[in-house]
Design an enzyme around this catalytic site. Structure first.
Site, PDB file in Angstrom:
ATOM      1  N   LYS A  23      21.997  79.370 -46.804  1.00 41.72           N
ATOM      2  CA  LYS A  23      23.070  78.491 -46.239  1.00 41.72           C
ATOM      3  C   LYS A  23      24.109  79.508 -45.903  1.00 41.72           C
ATOM      4  CE  LYS A  23      23.992  74.652 -48.225  1.00 41.72           C
ATOM      5  NZ  LYS A  23      24.435  74.063 -49.544  1.00 41.72           N
ATOM      6  N   ARG A  92      29.578  75.728 -52.626  1.00 45.32           N
ATOM      7  CA  ARG A  92      28.296  75.022 -52.179  1.00 45.32           C
ATOM      8  C   ARG A  92      27.207  76.041 -52.743  1.00 45.32           C
ATOM      9  NH1 ARG A  92      29.025  74.561 -45.870  1.00 45.32           N
ATOM     10  NH2 ARG A  92      27.074  73.145 -46.109  1.00 45.32           N
ATOM     11  N   GLY A 101      19.023  69.151 -52.300  1.00 45.73           N
ATOM     12  CA  GLY A 101      19.250  68.489 -53.194  1.00 45.73           C
ATOM     13  C   GLY A 101      19.364  68.609 -54.689  1.00 45.73           C
ATOM     14  N   MET A 103      20.456  71.396 -56.136  1.00 48.83           N
ATOM     15  CA  MET A 103      21.581  72.298 -56.580  1.00 48.83           C
ATOM     16  C   MET A 103      22.907  71.625 -56.306  1.00 48.83           C
ATOM     17  SD  MET A 103      20.299  76.110 -56.748  1.00 48.83           S
ATOM     18  CE  MET A 103      20.190  76.020 -54.844  1.00 48.83           C
ATOM     19  N   ARG A 338      19.759  75.477 -40.374  1.00 44.76           N
ATOM     20  CA  ARG A 338      18.441  76.011 -40.925  1.00 44.76           C
ATOM     21  C   ARG A 338      17.402  75.542 -39.990  1.00 44.76           C
ATOM     22  NH1 ARG A 338      18.839  72.308 -46.166  1.00 44.76           N
ATOM     23  NH2 ARG A 338      18.702  70.335 -44.991  1.00 44.76           N
ATOM     24  N   HIS A 454     -19.900  67.267 -54.956  1.00 38.43           N
ATOM     25  CA  HIS A 454     -20.784  66.981 -54.085  1.00 38.43           C
ATOM     26  C   HIS A 454     -20.297  66.034 -52.959  1.00 38.43           C
ATOM     27  CE1 HIS A 454     -23.964  64.445 -51.924  1.00 38.43           C
ATOM     28  NE2 HIS A 454     -24.458  65.600 -51.642  1.00 38.43           N
ATOM     29  N   ARG A 560     -27.494  73.908 -42.049  1.00 37.37           N
ATOM     30  CA  ARG A 560     -28.160  73.539 -43.294  1.00 37.37           C
ATOM     31  C   ARG A 560     -29.357  72.602 -42.905  1.00 37.37           C
ATOM     32  NH1 ARG A 560     -22.635  73.499 -46.381  1.00 37.37           N
ATOM     33  NH2 ARG A 560     -22.123  72.575 -44.355  1.00 37.37           N
ATOM     34  N   ARG A 616     -30.113  78.161 -41.347  1.00 40.24           N
ATOM     35  CA  ARG A 616     -30.300  78.793 -42.598  1.00 40.24           C
ATOM     36  C   ARG A 616     -31.631  78.087 -43.029  1.00 40.24           C
ATOM     37  NH1 ARG A 616     -26.516  77.651 -47.621  1.00 40.24           N
ATOM     38  NH2 ARG A 616     -27.505  75.837 -47.354  1.00 40.24           N
ATOM     39  N   GLU A 793     -24.820  86.200 -50.583  1.00 44.86           N
ATOM     40  CA  GLU A 793     -24.437  85.459 -51.621  1.00 44.86           C
ATOM     41  C   GLU A 793     -24.762  85.740 -53.241  1.00 44.86           C
ATOM     42  OE1 GLU A 793     -25.449  81.620 -50.729  1.00 44.86           O
ATOM     43  OE2 GLU A 793     -27.453  82.084 -50.161  1.00 44.86           O
ATOM     44  N   SER A 812     -24.164  86.871 -43.556  1.00 42.39           N
ATOM     45  CA  SER A 812     -22.992  85.875 -43.573  1.00 42.39           C
ATOM     46  C   SER A 812     -22.806  85.727 -44.927  1.00 42.39           C
ATOM     47  CB  SER A 812     -23.633  84.585 -42.882  1.00 42.39           C
ATOM     48  OG  SER A 812     -22.762  83.661 -43.043  1.00 42.39           O
ATOM     49  N   GLY A 814     -21.885  83.867 -48.239  1.00 40.52           N
ATOM     50  CA  GLY A 814     -21.835  82.423 -48.628  1.00 40.52           C
ATOM     51  C   GLY A 814     -21.024  82.865 -50.039  1.00 40.52           C
ATOM     52  N   THR A 815     -19.846  82.595 -49.916  1.00 41.87           N
ATOM     53  CA  THR A 815     -18.830  83.093 -50.828  1.00 41.87           C
ATOM     54  C   THR A 815     -18.728  81.880 -51.916  1.00 41.87           C
ATOM     55  OG1 THR A 815     -16.917  82.047 -49.388  1.00 41.87           O
ATOM     56  CG2 THR A 815     -17.280  84.469 -49.369  1.00 41.87           C
ATOM     57  N   ASN A 816     -19.141  80.547 -52.000  1.00 37.25           N
ATOM     58  CA  ASN A 816     -19.416  79.851 -53.063  1.00 37.25           C
ATOM     59  C   ASN A 816     -19.964  80.566 -54.036  1.00 37.25           C
ATOM     60  OD1 ASN A 816     -18.005  78.379 -51.218  1.00 37.25           O
ATOM     61  ND2 ASN A 816     -19.336  76.636 -50.852  1.00 37.25           N
ATOM     62  N   ASP A 817     -21.494  80.735 -53.565  1.00 38.49           N
ATOM     63  CA  ASP A 817     -22.297  81.264 -54.413  1.00 38.49           C
ATOM     64  C   ASP A 817     -21.766  82.804 -54.968  1.00 38.49           C
ATOM     65  OD1 ASP A 817     -24.594  79.495 -55.199  1.00 38.49           O
ATOM     66  OD2 ASP A 817     -25.170  79.659 -52.951  1.00 38.49           O
ATOM     67  N   CYS A 880     -19.616  81.944 -44.348  1.00 39.57           N
ATOM     68  CA  CYS A 880     -19.993  80.589 -44.089  1.00 39.57           C
ATOM     69  C   CYS A 880     -19.552  79.647 -45.210  1.00 39.57           C
ATOM     70  CB  CYS A 880     -21.361  80.352 -43.601  1.00 39.57           C
ATOM     71  SG  CYS A 880     -22.505  80.882 -44.709  1.00 39.57           S
ATOM     72  N   TYR A 900     -16.972  86.873 -37.546  1.00 41.28           N
ATOM     73  CA  TYR A 900     -16.463  85.384 -37.147  1.00 41.28           C
ATOM     74  C   TYR A 900     -16.254  84.449 -38.679  1.00 41.28           C
ATOM     75  CZ  TYR A 900     -21.361  84.343 -38.602  1.00 41.28           C
ATOM     76  OH  TYR A 900     -22.669  84.366 -39.331  1.00 41.28           O
TER      77      TYR A 900
HETATM   78  P1  ADP Z   1      23.447  70.442 -49.647  1.00 44.38           P
HETATM   79  O1  ADP Z   1      22.667  71.714 -49.642  1.00 44.38           O
HETATM   80  O2  ADP Z   1      22.934  69.602 -50.701  1.00 44.38           O
HETATM   81  O3  ADP Z   1      23.293  69.864 -48.100  1.00 44.38           O
HETATM   82  P2  ADP Z   1      26.113  71.182 -48.828  1.00 44.38           P
HETATM   83  O4  ADP Z   1      26.557  72.292 -49.422  1.00 44.38           O
HETATM   84  O5  ADP Z   1      25.409  71.443 -47.487  1.00 44.38           O
HETATM   85  O6  ADP Z   1      24.845  70.493 -50.057  1.00 44.38           O
HETATM   86  O7  ADP Z   1      27.030  70.035 -48.887  1.00 44.38           O
HETATM   87  C1  ADP Z   1      26.827  68.757 -48.641  1.00 44.38           C
HETATM   88  C2  ADP Z   1      27.757  68.239 -47.561  1.00 44.38           C
HETATM   89  O8  ADP Z   1      29.246  68.419 -47.907  1.00 44.38           O
HETATM   90  C3  ADP Z   1      27.784  68.951 -46.371  1.00 44.38           C
HETATM   91  O9  ADP Z   1      26.396  68.305 -45.459  1.00 44.38           O
HETATM   92  C4  ADP Z   1      28.907  68.460 -45.581  1.00 44.38           C
HETATM   93  O10 ADP Z   1      28.826  67.120 -45.222  1.00 44.38           O
HETATM   94  C5  ADP Z   1      30.137  68.479 -46.801  1.00 44.38           C
HETATM   95  N1  ADP Z   1      30.811  69.648 -46.827  1.00 44.38           N
HETATM   96  C6  ADP Z   1      30.317  71.051 -47.576  1.00 44.38           C
HETATM   97  N2  ADP Z   1      31.159  71.778 -47.336  1.00 44.38           N
HETATM   98  C7  ADP Z   1      32.158  71.341 -46.541  1.00 44.38           C
HETATM   99  C8  ADP Z   1      33.478  71.660 -45.781  1.00 44.38           C
HETATM  100  N3  ADP Z   1      33.929  72.802 -46.117  1.00 44.38           N
HETATM  101  N4  ADP Z   1      33.862  70.689 -45.196  1.00 44.38           N
HETATM  102  C9  ADP Z   1      33.681  69.585 -44.948  1.00 44.38           C
HETATM  103  N5  ADP Z   1      32.673  69.003 -45.398  1.00 44.38           N
HETATM  104  C10 ADP Z   1      31.580  69.837 -46.226  1.00 44.38           C
HETATM  105 MG    MG Z   2     -25.316  79.289 -51.045  1.00 44.28          MG
HETATM  106 MG    MG Z   3      23.512  70.882 -46.543  1.00 46.10          MG
END
Ligand code: ADP
Ligand code: MG
Ligand code: MG
Length: 931
Positions: A23, A92, A101, A103, A338, A454, A560, A616, A793, A812, A814-817, A880, A900
């Site tokens: 982030k 954040r 979600g 942290m 992201r 099997h 086989r 084989r 193998e 070839s 035969g990596t299982n055996d 194989c 191959y």
């Molecule tokens: P997470 O990683 O759980 O998405 P974020 O750090 O992105 O957490 O924050 C969650 C939400 O909080 C963001 O999607 C945004 O909508 C809101 N938020 C975070 N920072 C700000 C900010 N500076 N101004 C307005 N909204 C914020």
């Molecule tokens: Mg074999």
């Molecule tokens: Mg976010």
């Protein structure tokens, strides 16, 4: 040099996710390319590590924070803790690996009674001010001070009840103000301290809390679950970001978006937004958000800004972005971006389209897709709308979803399947002789056995869904029913299995068929143009071969022959061959098998015309084609009993029939239930014959029984003991090839010998081939080219590779055996007893039967390749074993110079992509995700 703990968004290196978190790095990057990001700065993950180690910020870090806050005040013209134009911030979390979600993030930090009044005056909106205030106390209380949410929720509920409203938004400023006071009291009551009014104190506590959330239970569990190691992410950064407000009226709002549709890949902004709301509201689901498509109509000016953001994000990142935005009084801010997580269909489509749009290169188009993902597109899936609860869950042994009526034995599966019914074969575990049931079943469900049992291996080879080791299911063969908890399923009841996750559902769940899209074809064609490794398929029947060819297989790397022997019409002949007491008897059985095998090979050669087919010679020990001793003993005892009963019955005075017909009937009835109707039994006069035959078989089974069949009389050792068996197979291959060639079909047969340990074994089988080749050439008047090669193998064969290669045109692995032999692990025992524990304890990183052991087995492979090529520079080398379809193992095979890989048909596309990626990585054509 002094370490820098804090980086302004204008200053941080957008590529350094390890240091700044994903982030943070992207906030820096976006700021630096001129996108509208609220000003801020990032405390590094190194500061986090130091904090977690010493339970306080490292020396100098706090001073850097203070200085950065001053800078922030300058940039924004606001004061932190000021009353006229107060600066509020968010604190954040964010590590180098996305952990959605897991942290914590705190919004509106810097609010207190005094700054609140400033905000209210500034916005002229008391309701907004008090709402932000009570939210902040709650979030800060929960995250930074560890006060349970429940207290706040109860207070909120009581307030709504008192006011008489159902929705938060209907609370007025004075209610929110009162609520905020209650929240502050809750905090004091629960922590013993008043709510911290000093913004800098708030900041210090919040930074510590976010750092500590890295070691929260949720985050630790998540990292374990998704195998996120320290090398991948070490601590969370803290991002301090100026607050912007989406809840300042109807020209404000907040939302999340994808630059392209993550479900289909379509190039259109996809996402949701809420008018007059703060970010958390979208996620919390308090109000129903609108689709971004509606924004074009509702907020056209904002929509224009959003389109511009879309274009700038994609042209810069050259990857689909998943972003968060907030609109404050008509101005759009980007708060996060992201790379978008998409399903396989969307990944494939966006790869092809982004290349065509000139956004990315072909190499990047190939590199950005995880090959394993393609599996989703190659097998049927449960309908994505389905939300039902599974009856039970076993191991995901072979992907795909299937519904059908359950049956408990292979014969019933075969007969009902042939009659057109959809069948799920349910067994405790399956055996080679169940193979005919597999052919007719939609899917396989077993209550025992692992992912390499099997059932699992065969189902994967056939591309059929399989759930194995579903221990909750108890099968009652006699009652022909199965119980799962309180549920009883009878033969013929419908279930649905999902081999992708191991779930078993009652009834029929709708599935969606796999489709090999045009975009997928395009992408895989690009892959083939790039790769050095060829991708072949393991296939044993013409149908499998054709299917594999459809998946783009460049030949058959493993056919086989014993699978063909297990078909119902052949097994009796094979058994005759095994039970034969003289060479003549054996030859008679073999003579009957020859045309059958020849026809099999012809079918496969035709299906693969123009491409190599590696056959084989027979591999498994003979007793695998016979019933088990226990089963025979049972049957013999049963027949004896039947015979004795019959005798007793015959001796009963005829008068019983007349005197007490009812009793007589009961007796006869009992006999019928024993298994055979009396008339059948008597008319056939087979009883002695049958018993005799079974006893003979039992004797043979006992004679063939081995202490350790995996290391016993199998593979080439059989070929040496019974030259007539291998000779027949070689003749069948060569004649089939000759017949095809006559019909104008281009054939490239290759004959491969399993279990070779010594050069002499290979030389002898080679001499059979040479001799039979000549005979076939004479009798058929046509010369077909045939290649001769060896499986590698057995450890000794790898060590003797240099000499072996003088007699082999290809190897070839035969990596299982070979894995079993290298570790001295018997696979079933290992997987059932100690391997999981080994992996858990970190003694082994992976199950070597699933992930090729590059350090050990791989070393043997390297040795064999280099020694083999020394004496035979043209030596083809392939793999194989099941590893041949595993992307990580494919990269390794590429790196040691294999020619191959061969894998099950449905994995061929995965292997094609993985092979291209291996090549790109090697030549540096690799493009990192955000380049
Ligand atoms: P997470 O990683 O759980 O998405 P974020 O750090 O992105 O957490 O924050 C969650 C939400 O909080 C963001 O999607 C945004 O909508 C809101 N938020 C975070 N920072 C700000 C900010 N500076 N101004 C307005 N909204 C914020
Ligand atoms: Mg074999
Ligand atoms: Mg976010």
């Amino acid at each position: 040099m002094k370490r820098q703990w804090v980086f302004a968004f204008e200053e941080g290196d957008g590529k350094n996710k390890m240091l700044l978190g994903g982030k943070g790095a992207n906030l820096c990057e976006m700021t630096q390319i001129g996108l509208n990001v609220p000003p801020g700065f990032t405390l590094t993950t190194e500061a986090c590590q130091a904090y977690l180690e010493h339970d306080e910020l490292p020396k100098g870090a706090w001073e850097e924070v203070l200085k950065s806050m001053k800078d922030l005040e300058k940039k924004t013209g606001k004061q932190f803790g000021g009353t006229d134009n107060p600066l509020l911030i968010s604190v954040r979390s964010g590590s180098s690996m996305s952990m959605p979600g897991m942290m914590d993030t705190i919004l509106n930090l810097g609010l207190n009674k005094a700054t609140l009044q400033g905000i209210i005056k500034l916005t002229n909106n008391p309701r907004f001010g008090y709402d932000a205030w009570r939210r902040f106390i709650q979030l800060f209380g929960k995250i930074a001070l560890g006060v349970e949410d429940k207290h706040f929720d109860d207070a909120m509920a009581a307030m709504k009840k008192k006011v008489g409203v159902a929705d938060d938004v209907d609370l007025k400023a004075e209610h929110l103000s009162e609520l905020a006071d209650q929240f502050a009291q809750i905090i004091e009551a629960n922590t013993g301290k008043p709510f911290p009014e000093d913004p800098y104190k708030q900041l210090e506590i919040a930074i510590g809390a976010v750092f500590r959330s890295w070691n929260g239970k949720r985050a630790i569990d998540y990292r374990r679950q998704f195998k996120i190691t320290r090398e991948m992410a070490n601590g969370t950064a803290v991002n301090i970001c100026t607050m912007v407000f989406g809840n300042m009226g109807n020209d404000s709002g907040t939302g999340v978006g994808f630059t392209r549709n993550p479900g289909t890949g379509e190039n259109m902004i996809y996402g949701e937004y809420l008018v007059n709301a703060q970010g958390e509201d979208v996620v919390a689901g308090i109000r129903t958000p609108k689709a971004i498509a509606e924004m074009e109509h509702d907020m056209p000016e904002i929509y224009r800004q959003l389109l511009e953001l879309h274009n700038r994000l994609e042209t810069h990142y050259k990857e689909v972005q998943d972003f968060e935005f907030t609109i404050e009084r008509g101005t759009l801010y980007c708060l996060q971006t992201r790379n978008g997580k998409m399903n396989a269909a969307a990944m494939v489509r966006t790869s092809v389209e982004m290349f065509k749009e000139g956004l990315i290169t072909k190499e990047k188009a190939l590199m950005r897709i995880d090959p394993a993902m393609l599996e989703q597109l190659l097998v049927p899936q449960l309908s994505p709308d389905f939300r039902g609860k599974p009856l039970a869950t076993g191991l995901p042994a072979s992907p795909g979803a299937a519904s059908g009526k359950i049956v408990f034995d292979a014969d019933t599966a075969e007969s009902r399947g042939m009659a057109g019914e959809k069948i799920i074969l349910v067994r405790e575990e399956t055996k080679p002789e169940d193979i005919h049931g597999f052919f007719q079943a939609q899917g396989i469900l077993t209550s025992r056995g692992g992912k390499t049992s099997h059932a699992a291996v065969v189902a994967r080879g056939m591309g059929k869904p399989c759930v194995s080791g579903c221990e909750a299911i108890h099968i009652n063969d006699i009652k022909r029913s199965a119980t799962i908890g309180d549920t009883t399923l009878h033969e013929g009841d419908v279930v649905t299995i999902d081999g992708g996750n191991g779930n078993v559902y009652a009834g029929e769940v709708p599935t969606v068929q796999a489709e090999f899209s045009h975009d997928m074809e395009t992408l895989l064609k690009w892959a083939d143009q790039v790769s050095r490794l060829k991708v072949m398929a393991n296939a044993d029947t013409p149908e499998d071969a054709l299917r594999a060819r459809g998946f783009g297989a460049m030949g058959i790397g493993l056919c086989r022959t014993e699978r063909m022997f297990n078909a119902t019409d052949r097994l009796p002949i094979v058994q005759e061959m095994i039970l034969a007491e003289s060479i003549e008897e054996r030859q008679a059985a073999i003579d009957r098998l020859l045309p059958i095998q020849r026809a099999d090979f012809k079918g496969i050669f035709k299906a693969m015309k123009g491409l190599p087919v590696t056959v084989r010679l027979m591999d498994p020990p003979l007793h695998e084609f016979l019933p088990t001793a226990a089963q025979l003993e049972l049957e013999i005892a049963h027949l004896h009993h039947l015979r004795d009963s019959l005798k007793a019955l015959e001796e009963l005075p005829e008068t019983l029939k007349l005197l007490n017909p009812k009793l007589y009937m009961q007796y006869a009835d009992g006999l019928t239930k024993l298994g055979r109707s009396m008339t059948d039994f008597k008319e056939g006069h087979l009883e002695e014959d049958v018993i005799h035959k079974k006893e003979k078989t039992l004797k043979k089974v006992r004679a063939l029984s081995e202490v350790n069949p995996m290391l016993g009389h199998r593979g080439v050792r059989l070929g040496i003991t019974y030259p007539e068996i291998y000779s027949m197979q070689i003749q069948a291959v060569l004649e089939a090839a000759a017949l095809c060639a006559r019909e104008g079909i281009e054939v490239h047969p290759e004959i491969m010998v399993p279990q070779v340990a010594t050069v002499e074994e290979l030389v002898r089988i080679h001499s059979y081939v040479k001799r039979i080749h000549k005979v076939v050439e004479l009798t058929h008047g046509i010369k077909v080219d045939v290649k001769f090669g060896s499986m590698l193998e057995v450890v000794r064969a790898c060590l003797r590779a240099g000499r072996m290669a003088q007699d082999a045109e290809f190897f070839s692995f035969g990596t299982n055996d070979l894995t079993q032999a290298t570790f001295s692990f018997s696979r079933e025992d290992a997987e059932n007893k100690f391997l999981p524990g080994y992996v858990e304890a970190g003694i082994l990183v992976d199950n070597p039967f699933e992930v090729l052991d590059q350090k050990g087995v791989g070393e043997l492979m390297k040795l064999a390749v280099s020694e083999g090529r020394k004496t035979n520079p043209d030596l083809k080398v392939g793999i194989c074993g099941e590893h041949g379809g595993h992307p990580g193992s494919i990269a390794f095979c590429h790196s040691i110079g294999l020619t191959y890989v061969s894998c099950s048909g449905p994995r061929v596309p995965i292997a094609r992509l993985a092979a291209a990626q291996a090549q790109l990585m090697e030549t540096g054509g690799a493009v990192t995700k955000n380049a």
